[in-house]
Design a protein around this motif. Structure first.
Motif, PDB file in Angstrom:
ATOM      1  N   THR A 155      86.064 102.543  40.850  1.00 42.60           N
ATOM      2  CA  THR A 155      86.833 100.869  39.710  1.00 42.60           C
ATOM      3  C   THR A 155      88.259 101.280  39.151  1.00 42.60           C
ATOM      4  OG1 THR A 155      86.602  98.907  38.749  1.00 42.60           O
ATOM      5  CG2 THR A 155      85.693 100.452  37.419  1.00 42.60           C
ATOM      6  N   TYR A 156      89.215 100.618  39.388  1.00 43.84           N
ATOM      7  CA  TYR A 156      90.536 100.574  39.698  1.00 43.84           C
ATOM      8  C   TYR A 156      91.239  99.013  38.619  1.00 43.84           C
ATOM      9  CZ  TYR A 156      95.513 101.415  40.570  1.00 43.84           C
ATOM     10  OH  TYR A 156      97.350 101.802  40.890  1.00 43.84           O
ATOM     11  N   ASP A 157      91.793  99.650  37.340  1.00 41.55           N
ATOM     12  CA  ASP A 157      92.427  98.850  36.455  1.00 41.55           C
ATOM     13  C   ASP A 157      94.208  98.564  36.963  1.00 41.55           C
ATOM     14  OD1 ASP A 157      93.596 100.827  35.432  1.00 41.55           O
ATOM     15  OD2 ASP A 157      92.115 100.921  33.069  1.00 41.55           O
TER      16      ASP A 157
ATOM     17  N   THR B 291      87.706 105.229  37.630  1.00 40.84           N
ATOM     18  CA  THR B 291      86.834 104.928  36.731  1.00 40.84           C
ATOM     19  C   THR B 291      85.392 105.522  38.006  1.00 40.84           C
ATOM     20  OG1 THR B 291      87.590 104.310  34.634  1.00 40.84           O
ATOM     21  CG2 THR B 291      85.290 104.650  34.728  1.00 40.84           C
TER      22      THR B 291
ATOM     23  N   LYS C  71      78.508 104.375  40.375  1.00 40.35           N
ATOM     24  CA  LYS C  71      77.389 104.520  41.526  1.00 40.35           C
ATOM     25  C   LYS C  71      75.998 104.210  41.230  1.00 40.35           C
ATOM     26  CE  LYS C  71      76.038 108.978  37.661  1.00 40.35           C
ATOM     27  NZ  LYS C  71      74.577 107.734  37.258  1.00 40.35           N
TER      28      LYS C  71
ATOM     29  N   THR D 158      75.358 101.906  37.502  1.00 44.88           N
ATOM     30  CA  THR D 158      76.816 101.527  36.746  1.00 44.88           C
ATOM     31  C   THR D 158      76.733  99.963  36.329  1.00 44.88           C
ATOM     32  OG1 THR D 158      77.713 103.646  37.415  1.00 44.88           O
ATOM     33  CG2 THR D 158      78.935 101.815  35.899  1.00 44.88           C
ATOM     34  N   VAL D 159      77.035 100.050  35.029  1.00 42.93           N
ATOM     35  CA  VAL D 159      77.276  98.315  35.152  1.00 42.93           C
ATOM     36  C   VAL D 159      78.559  97.872  34.266  1.00 42.93           C
ATOM     37  CG1 VAL D 159      76.904  96.293  33.313  1.00 42.93           C
ATOM     38  CG2 VAL D 159      75.135  98.098  33.719  1.00 42.93           C
ATOM     39  N   VAL D 160      79.271  97.286  35.206  1.00 43.46           N
ATOM     40  CA  VAL D 160      80.845  96.674  34.581  1.00 43.46           C
ATOM     41  C   VAL D 160      81.103  95.210  33.710  1.00 43.46           C
ATOM     42  CG1 VAL D 160      83.070  96.935  35.602  1.00 43.46           C
ATOM     43  CG2 VAL D 160      81.150  98.735  36.466  1.00 43.46           C
ATOM     44  N   TYR D 161      81.835  95.447  33.637  1.00 44.95           N
ATOM     45  CA  TYR D 161      81.883  94.464  32.234  1.00 44.95           C
ATOM     46  C   TYR D 161      83.517  93.967  33.115  1.00 44.95           C
ATOM     47  CZ  TYR D 161      82.561  89.672  29.947  1.00 44.95           C
ATOM     48  OH  TYR D 161      82.753  88.363  29.529  1.00 44.95           O
TER      49      TYR D 161
ATOM     50  N   HIS E  54      91.167  94.673  38.524  1.00 41.19           N
ATOM     51  CA  HIS E  54      90.110  95.750  38.487  1.00 41.19           C
ATOM     52  C   HIS E  54      90.389  95.019  40.168  1.00 41.19           C
ATOM     53  CE1 HIS E  54      88.319  91.191  38.246  1.00 41.19           C
ATOM     54  NE2 HIS E  54      87.520  91.924  39.236  1.00 41.19           N
TER      55      HIS E  54
END
Lengths: 113, 113
Positions: free
Chosen positions: A70-72, A77, A80, A83-86, A93
Motif C-alpha cells: 500500500t502506497y500513501d 508498506t 500479504k 494484513t488488515v488496513v484501516y 492510499h
C-alpha cells in the motif's frame, strides 16, 4: 439472509484512467438493502494497481490472497494474506500488486458518504 | 493508516453461556476512530459455534478458512472459504464449525447501533 460464493458475483473492470488491471465485485451493497456499509472484493492483476485516492470516507481492508504494497504517496508498506488496513477519511492510499498472482482484498466503505 | 497482521491482534474468548469454542479479534473499531463500522475476525474451534442471535443491526460476513454452516433457527446452509453472508437487521443467525479445523470469518457490524 443472502449467502453467495464471491465468485458468483460479477467482476467489473475499475474504470479510471490511471488504474491498471483492477476489477471489483460488489458483494454486499445498498441493492441488498444494507443500511450502513458496503463490502467489495478487489482483484488487482499482476503489475496492476488501484486508484491513488484521498476520499473523504474511510476504507476497511483485509488482504485475502497475493502480495502487494500500500502506497500513501510517500512510502510503501508490504501486504500479504491476513494484513488488515484501516484507511481513515482523507488519507491518500493506493494498493499495488508486487507478486506473481492476483492480489485480492476486501474493501468496505460507508454507503452514505 | 493502521496496517497490522490479524494475528497481532489479541484473540479474546466470546463470553456467552450458550457459545462454544469461539474467539474474536477486534481488528478495526472505534478505538481506531473508525466512524461507521467495525471489523472483527471470529475463530470458531472444532465443535464450536457462535451466538444464536437476532440483533437489530446488520452483519456482513466473509468466510476465510474452514468449513461450517449458518443456521437461521430452521435450516442450515453450508459455508466455506469465499462464502459471503449478509445478515439483515433482526434476522436470526448462528455460525457453526462442521469441519476438522478452525472456522475463521470476518464479521463487520455498525459502530452506532
Amino acid at each position: 439472509m443472502k449467502i453467495v460464493d464471491y465468485n458468483e458475483d460479477k467482476a467489473e473492470a475499475v474504470d479510471f484512467e490511471d488504474v491498471k488491471n483492477d476489477k471489483v465485485r460488489g458483494l454486499i451493497s445498498d441493492k441488498d438493502k444494507a443500511p450502513n456499509f458496503a463490502m467489495r472484493l478487489y482483484e488487482v492483476g499482476t503489475v496492476g494497481d488501484s486508484l491513488l485516492q484521498p476520499p473523504n470516507w474511510e476504507h476497511e481492508v483485509f488482504i485475502l490472497e497475493g502480495e502487494g504494497v500500500t502506497y500513501d504517496g510517500e512510502k510503501e508498506t508490504k501486504l500479504k494474506s491476513g494484513t488488515v488496513v484501516y484507511v481513515a477519511p482523507n488519507e491518500k492510499h493506493q494498493f499495488k500488486n508486487t507478486g506473481n498472482d492476483t492480489l485480492k482484498f476486501l474493501c468496505l466503505i460507508p454507503i452514505k458518504k
